[in-house]
Design an enzyme around this catalytic site. Structure first.
Site, PDB file in Angstrom:
ATOM      1  N   THR A   1      -6.059 -72.656  16.267  1.00 23.34           N
ATOM      2  CA  THR A   1      -6.761 -72.571  14.981  1.00 23.34           C
ATOM      3  C   THR A   1      -6.688 -71.147  14.499  1.00 23.34           C
ATOM      4  O   THR A   1      -7.603 -70.364  14.616  1.00 23.34           O
ATOM      5  CB  THR A   1      -8.213 -73.046  15.008  1.00 23.34           C
ATOM      6  OG1 THR A   1      -8.680 -73.099  13.673  1.00 23.34           O
ATOM      7  CG2 THR A   1      -9.135 -72.212  15.785  1.00 23.34           C
TER       8      THR A   1
ATOM      9  N   ASN B   1     -20.113 -72.576  20.115  1.00 23.70           N
ATOM     10  CA  ASN B   1     -19.493 -73.878  19.886  1.00 23.70           C
ATOM     11  C   ASN B   1     -20.459 -75.047  20.032  1.00 23.70           C
ATOM     12  O   ASN B   1     -20.183 -76.147  19.556  1.00 23.70           O
ATOM     13  CB  ASN B   1     -18.287 -74.043  20.820  1.00 23.70           C
ATOM     14  CG  ASN B   1     -17.104 -73.268  20.294  1.00 23.70           C
ATOM     15  OD1 ASN B   1     -16.450 -73.687  19.343  1.00 23.70           O
ATOM     16  ND2 ASN B   1     -16.853 -72.111  20.871  1.00 23.70           N
TER      17      ASN B   1
END
Length: 406
Positions: free
Chosen positions: A193, A401
């Site tokens: 990403t 996260n």
């Protein structure tokens, strides 16, 4: 292999708009609470362009649009990028929005849509607020350029902007190669990403540029890992607008190796900055592997080491537990002769001849307290060598996260 002296390629201060004929902007349009979230790079003239994309099966809509356009033209005039929302896994609506985003930018710049690349990054599975996007694209026309605004606008969980610039001389002409990137989590290319944008005022043949980027990506961006996850939106894009007015560069040009090395250095800088800024990270880990059967196997081993959660946690805890390094090498898909493997940390040999070596735990711990750690591996199997980059694994990675969407 080109012989480079210390003046052949020089790193200087600059940003993605430093090469001649490029402009970069970034503004806040409300996709994020307060940070800049829409960015634009524009070339004064159409630029020969090349790109590599995520290998995820779930390729985001903007990448599909960009790939199709770049295949048609081989050139770009600009690239429009938003953060906050990835426009990935959004079906037909996502594709429609990506085309609409491309068309709005093209209209603002007065070019055909196929000369605009589109890129998005952020949360997967949410649609873009196209009213904000279209209004923002209009605002970009009058926005101030430079000052790192573009680099800010493309960030998500990143903690710092990432850019680099090199200067070199080809045919007596000064050439600049600059880059900007974002990436912090879901990093495990092919590709991760991450977004990378490289600009240069060199005059480069498009096919040669594409071949160079593919080769360079394999030894830079594809050699980083933060958490073993590959995303949906990753892309590295290079634009070469030729405004340095050098002779056209391709694989046959005598100074092609010099240009390619400059491009590689810029990409390596950005790759390392992404690894260094891994979510929650406190240290950059570099694995250098020599003596492997070939370069490919050296790369496999290096990436296994920096990708190992156990190696990453050992580095975070300043624990010179070389068994974790051996564990990573041991299950790599590479040729390994245990009696030949040597492991070095901070100048000390920890493992050799398939047995532990005496070393100072205190010195090793002191070395691991630094913010850049290099693990050296000698395989004694052949002439293959490679490097890979990652970061330590900390408590903060879990915190970040565990609440990414909230």
């Amino acid at each position: 292999m080109i012989e480079l002296n210390e003046k052949s390629i020089v790193k200087i201060n600059g940003d993605v708009s430093s090469p001649k004929g490029f402009e970069a902007k970034g503004i806040h349009i409300g996709l994020r609470y307060s940070k800049k979230d829409l960015g634009l790079i524009v070339s004064e003239v159409p630029a020969a362009s090349a790109a590599v994309y995520t290998q995820s099966h779930f390729q985001a809509a903007p990448l599909q649009v960009t790939q199709k356009s770049l295949k048609k033209t081989g050139q770009l005039k600009g690239v429009i990028v938003n953060s906050a929302i990835a426009n990935a896994c959004t079906g037909e609506q996502g594709l429609k929005d990506a085309y609409e985003m491309q068309a709005a930018c093209a209209d603002m710049l007065g070019v055909e849509p196929d000369y605009i690349a589109v890129s998005s990054t952020g949360v997967i599975g949410e649609c873009l607020d196209m009213d904000k996007i279209k209004k923002g694209i209009t605002q970009l026309k009058e926005a101030k350029a430079g000052n790192g605004h573009f680099e800010e606008a493309i960030l998500t969980t990143d903690t710092v902007i990432k850019n680099t610039t090199y200067t070199l001389t080809i045919n007596g002409k000064e050439i600049l190669i600059s880059g900007a990137a974002k990436g912090s989590g879901m990093i495990h290319p092919n590709m991760a990403t991450m977004l990378g944008f490289v600009t240069t005022d060199a005059n480069v043949e498009q096919e040669a540029l594409q071949n160079a980027l593919r080769d360079i990506t394999d030894v830079t961006f594809n050699q980083i890992t933060v958490d073993g996850e590959t995303s949906t939106n990753d892309m590295v894009l290079v634009m070469a607008n030729g405004m340095a007015e050098n002779e056209v560069l391709n694989e046959e040009h005598p100074e092609w190796p010099l240009f390619k090395e400059g491009l590689k250095l810029a990409c390596e800088d950005l790759a390392k900055e992404i690894a260094r800024d891994g979510e929650g990270a406190t240290k950059l880990i570099e694995a250098q592997v020599a003596g492997a059967k070939n370069h490919l196997e050296a790369g496999i081993i290096a990436k296994k080491i920096v990708g190992s959660s156990l190696v990453k946690t050992a580095v975070y805890g300043t624990d010179a537990n070389w068994g974790r390094i051996i564990g990573a090498i041991g299950h790599s898909a590479a040729s390994v002769t245990p009696q030949e493997v040597e492991v070095y940390l901070g100048g000390q040999c920890l493992f050799k001849h398939n047995e532990p070596q005496p070393f100072s735990e205190e010195e090793a711990k002191a070395y691991l307290e630094q913010d850049e750690i290099t693990i050296l591996i000698q395989m004694n199997e052949g002439n293959g060598e490679a490097a890979a980059w990652g970061c330590d694994l900390t408590y903060d990675y879990v915190k970040i996260n565990a609440s990414y969407r909230t």
